[in-house]
Design a protein around this motif. Structure first.
Motif, PDB file in Angstrom:
ATOM      1  N   GLN A 103       0.818  -1.218   0.000  1.00 53.72           N
ATOM      2  CA  GLN A 103       0.000   0.000   0.000  1.00 53.72           C
ATOM      3  C   GLN A 103       0.848   1.262   0.000  1.00 53.72           C
ATOM      4  O   GLN A 103       0.406   2.319  -0.466  1.00 53.72           O
ATOM      5  N   ASP A 104       2.068   1.147   0.517  1.00 58.24           N
ATOM      6  CA  ASP A 104       2.946   2.310   0.621  1.00 58.24           C
ATOM      7  C   ASP A 104       4.033   2.332  -0.447  1.00 58.24           C
ATOM      8  O   ASP A 104       4.855   3.246  -0.457  1.00 58.24           O
ATOM      9  N   ARG A 105       4.031   1.314  -1.331  1.00 55.58           N
ATOM     10  CA  ARG A 105       5.102   1.180  -2.334  1.00 55.58           C
ATOM     11  C   ARG A 105       6.462   1.249  -1.652  1.00 55.58           C
ATOM     12  O   ARG A 105       7.375   1.978  -2.056  1.00 55.58           O
ATOM     13  N   ALA A 106       6.603   0.480  -0.589  1.00 57.78           N
ATOM     14  CA  ALA A 106       7.797   0.546   0.253  1.00 57.78           C
ATOM     15  C   ALA A 106       8.245  -0.863   0.647  1.00 57.78           C
ATOM     16  O   ALA A 106       7.520  -1.847   0.477  1.00 57.78           O
ATOM     17  N   ARG A 249       0.532   2.874   5.773  1.00 56.04           N
ATOM     18  CA  ARG A 249      -0.767   2.208   5.828  1.00 56.04           C
ATOM     19  C   ARG A 249      -0.671   0.693   5.913  1.00 56.04           C
ATOM     20  O   ARG A 249      -1.595   0.040   6.371  1.00 56.04           O
ATOM     21  N   SER A 250       0.433   0.124   5.433  1.00 55.60           N
ATOM     22  CA  SER A 250       0.543  -1.330   5.314  1.00 55.60           C
ATOM     23  C   SER A 250       0.609  -2.017   6.669  1.00 55.60           C
ATOM     24  O   SER A 250       1.107  -1.450   7.656  1.00 55.60           O
ATOM     25  N   ALA A 251       0.153  -3.250   6.712  1.00 55.14           N
ATOM     26  CA  ALA A 251       0.106  -4.002   7.966  1.00 55.14           C
ATOM     27  C   ALA A 251       1.491  -4.237   8.556  1.00 55.14           C
ATOM     28  O   ALA A 251       1.644  -4.343   9.772  1.00 55.14           O
ATOM     29  N   GLN A 252       2.519  -4.281   7.710  1.00 55.53           N
ATOM     30  CA  GLN A 252       3.886  -4.559   8.193  1.00 55.53           C
ATOM     31  C   GLN A 252       4.639  -3.294   8.585  1.00 55.53           C
ATOM     32  O   GLN A 252       5.853  -3.327   8.785  1.00 55.53           O
ATOM     33  N   ARG A 253       3.937  -2.187   8.737  1.00 55.93           N
ATOM     34  CA  ARG A 253       4.605  -0.898   8.958  1.00 55.93           C
ATOM     35  C   ARG A 253       5.434  -0.839  10.232  1.00 55.93           C
ATOM     36  O   ARG A 253       6.363  -0.011  10.335  1.00 55.93           O
ATOM     37  N   ALA A 262       9.015   4.477  -1.813  1.00 60.12           N
ATOM     38  CA  ALA A 262       8.387   5.787  -2.000  1.00 60.12           C
ATOM     39  C   ALA A 262       8.426   6.697  -0.768  1.00 60.12           C
ATOM     40  O   ALA A 262       8.688   7.901  -0.899  1.00 60.12           O
ATOM     41  N   PRO A 263       8.191   6.184   0.460  1.00 61.16           N
ATOM     42  CA  PRO A 263       8.201   7.085   1.618  1.00 61.16           C
ATOM     43  C   PRO A 263       9.565   7.697   1.922  1.00 61.16           C
ATOM     44  O   PRO A 263       9.648   8.658   2.694  1.00 61.16           O
TER      45      PRO A 263
END
Length: 348
Positions: A103-106, A249-253, A262-263
């Motif tokens: 979701q975060d392109r990360a 936003r991703s669950a693995q954040r 991207a971040p």
């Protein structure tokens, strides 16, 4: 063939990230990688005197063991940086240690310099032909008694085999490694490395870069810059992954490790601009962190980078991404009247 590579990329995204990476390496070794077209002359550049066919490079971490630099050059990268390699082979941290934040392109990784060791790395680099720019990113073993000695060992063993060297002191996944960025430790590190460099044959001389973290305190950019200049290094790679956590936003954040993708784009580009201001033309700077488009690459160049590197975006887009980035970057350079990527460096 590009459609086939897109299908393969989507299939790999359904696997564990580290397993997917292993399969991608195996595919490239089997000759299944894409082949890039002829580079637009506007993309030519130089890396501290090393001529580049284009200024879009592959960041370290993808080809840790110098196994697929040739296929990645054929895919269209202007240069490929292999590593990080340590004197002794090491397993790295326990799995799982690589996480896609779709979701975060990360990506978050806590790999811990897993690699096959210096001897295997050197043998593979020794087999390459002269074509293509291939850098060596060197590090220290986790349990080394003398970590600075590990960097010296890497430099000496790979002398004459790499187009340039990157001294990686900024991975967050080897405990205590980032302490080498402090002034006293950095003085000792670069002092010993420059002494070793000056004692080696002139024939194998290649530029040395320092790779820094984006998580620097006030005043550290200036201190690092002056120390790098004083010891005759060619430049700085800005930057490694970040231990900071912007809103994700991703669950693995909340996984531990270094965040890339991207971040990281805004933070790493801001720090790059700070290094450009401090260096005032005395160093070559490479912009790394969050590059996923021609616009991202162009922003890094205008902030002061003579070249850029990417890796995390390939997790989501596959190796064909480099062709799209180059096409977009060339169009942007021409639209703004630049005759070359070099001419746009620092042109805010």
């Amino acid at each position: 063939m590009s459609g086939l590579h897109g299908l393969a990329t989507r299939a790999l995204r359904g696997l564990d990230p580290e397993d997917a990476h292993g399969l991608a390496i195996a595919g490239l070794k089997a000759g299944l990688g894409p082949v890039g077209g002829r580079d637009d002359p506007v993309l030519r550049g130089a890396l501290a005197g090393v001529a580049l066919p284009n200024v879009v490079g592959l960041a370290p971490g993808f080809d840790k063991d110098a196994e697929v630099y040739a296929p990645m050059l054929r895919a269209g990268f202007g240069f490929v940086e292999c590593g990080t390699v340590t004197p002794l082979a090491q397993r790295g941290n326990p799995r799982p240690r690589l996480f896609r934040l779709t979701q975060d392109r990360a990506v978050i990784n806590r790999m811990g310099f897993n690699n096959h060791g210096l001897e295997a790395f050197a043998r593979r680099l020794a087999r390459r032909d002269a074509a293509g720019v291939v850098g060596a990113n060197i590090g220290a073993n986790k349990d080394a008694d003398d970590r600075i000695g590990d960097y010296v060992t890497g430099l000496k063993r790979l002398w004459g085999l790499a187009s340039y060297f990157t001294i990686n002191i900024s991975s967050p996944n080897t405990p205590g490694l980032r302490a080498l960025q402090t002034k006293a430790a950095l003085e000792e590190l670069l002092g010993r490395l420059s002494e070793a460099r000056d004692a080696m044959p002139a024939e194998g001389r290649a530029p040395m870069f320092l790779k820094v973290a984006p998580d620097l305190q006030a005043g550290e950019v200036e201190t690092i810059t002056e120390t790098v200049v004083a010891h005759g290094l060619a430049g700085v790679m800005v930057s490694n992954t970040t231990v900071s956590r912007p809103e994700l936003r991703s669950a693995q954040r909340d996984e531990a490790g270094g965040l890339s993708g991207a971040p990281l784009m805004a933070l790493s580009t801001r720090v790059l601009a700070e290094f450009a201001a401090a260096a005032a033309g005395r160093l070559a700077l490479v912009g790394v962190g969050g590059v996923a488009s021609g616009a991202d690459a162009y922003a890094k160049i205008r902030a002061g980078a003579c070249a850029v590197q990417l890796y995390s975006a390939l997790v989501f887009e596959g190796p064909g991404l480099v062709t799209r980035i180059k096409r977009d970057l060339a169009a942007r350079l021409r639209a703004d009247g630049f005759a070359s990527a070099q001419a746009a460096v620092g042109a805010k």
